[in-house]
Design a protein around this motif. Sequence first.
Motif, short mmCIF file in Angstrom:
data_model
loop_
_atom_site.label_atom_id
_atom_site.label_comp_id
_atom_site.label_asym_id
_atom_site.label_seq_id
_atom_site.Cartn_x
_atom_site.Cartn_y
_atom_site.Cartn_z
N ARG A 164 0.97 -1.28 -0.04
CA ARG A 164 -0.12 0.14 0.05
C ARG A 164 1.04 1.27 0.25
NH1 ARG A 164 -1.65 -0.86 4.58
NH2 ARG A 164 -0.70 0.89 5.72
N ASP A 196 0.33 5.49 0.35
CA ASP A 196 -0.63 6.49 0.58
C ASP A 196 -0.54 7.68 -0.52
OD1 ASP A 196 -1.79 5.05 2.81
OD2 ASP A 196 -0.39 5.87 4.05
N SER A 242 2.22 -3.78 5.15
CA SER A 242 1.49 -3.50 4.14
C SER A 242 1.89 -4.29 2.97
CB SER A 242 1.65 -1.87 3.81
OG SER A 242 2.86 -1.73 3.27
#
Length: 315
Positions: free
Chosen positions: A240, A242, A297
């Motif tokens: 992931r 952001d 993540s």
Amino acid sequence: MILTVTPNPSLDRTYELPALTRGAVLRATADRVDPGGKGINVSRAVAAAGHRTVAIAPLGGPEGALLARLLGEHGIEAAGVPIAGSTRINVTLVEPDGTLTKVNAAGPEITAEEAEGLLDAVRARSAATDWIACCGSLPRGLPPEWYAELVARSHRAGARIALDTSGAALVAALRERPDVIKPNAEELAEAVGRPLATVGEAVKAAEELRARGARCVLASLGADGQLLVDGSGAHFGRARVDAVRSNVGAGDASLAGFLAAGGTGPAALAAAVAHGAAAVQLPGSVMPTPADLDLSSVTTTTDIPMDRALTEPAP
């Protein structure tokens, strides 16, 4: 210890701009200068992770002296090979939405004597290394076969080689069986001579490069993740992210994470993905520290989404 070889290093100047307007006088909101070149970026990421690294590079002029000083400030031993030309300066312009405009200088021309000096510097230090990472474009004066010669000599000395280059230099080096190669999707497509539109097509291209000599392929697919294709099969990793601030040096950070984690298997792939994801969320070509990494993540799998379209297909 990880030894890096950067035949065409640079000073990287990054300017963050409120907007990029052609023909206008622009005022930067932030700027920085970093030691640059793909292998040097690998050394910076390795040092940021707390591991010992030595950076071999041709250094010339006041730019080369500044580059050596900056490496020392990053905790990196600079094994500079003196050259007559001056080390190049590259410029990156960053817009608020993360769009990058890069201006890369060609760099100095390397003489035959200076090229041999680089090879001698690698030979002198290869016995004490865990990995030798040979990275980046070749400067003027070095033939495409130069990396192949470096791989061959290093293997004779018993060293493991990770190679991150492209084009004719990558193709020529395959015959010497580098232990790891690290192309991105565009470099994969160039090496196999066909476009890549899906993750599955990237896997097949990586398998073809293994058949042509590479023992392991660590391929960056940008926002789509990373592939590891080796003798045990294919693995796919994602993380992931952001917000992307700068992708300069993200692939180099990935390679550093992979090698620092042993350079083989899914755990090393997870480290590569974590380093790459952390790097794109940092400014300029800043390399991530352990505090920037988020392994929670990261996901890795052998259940590869072969039909998934690449966000940026490789022509």
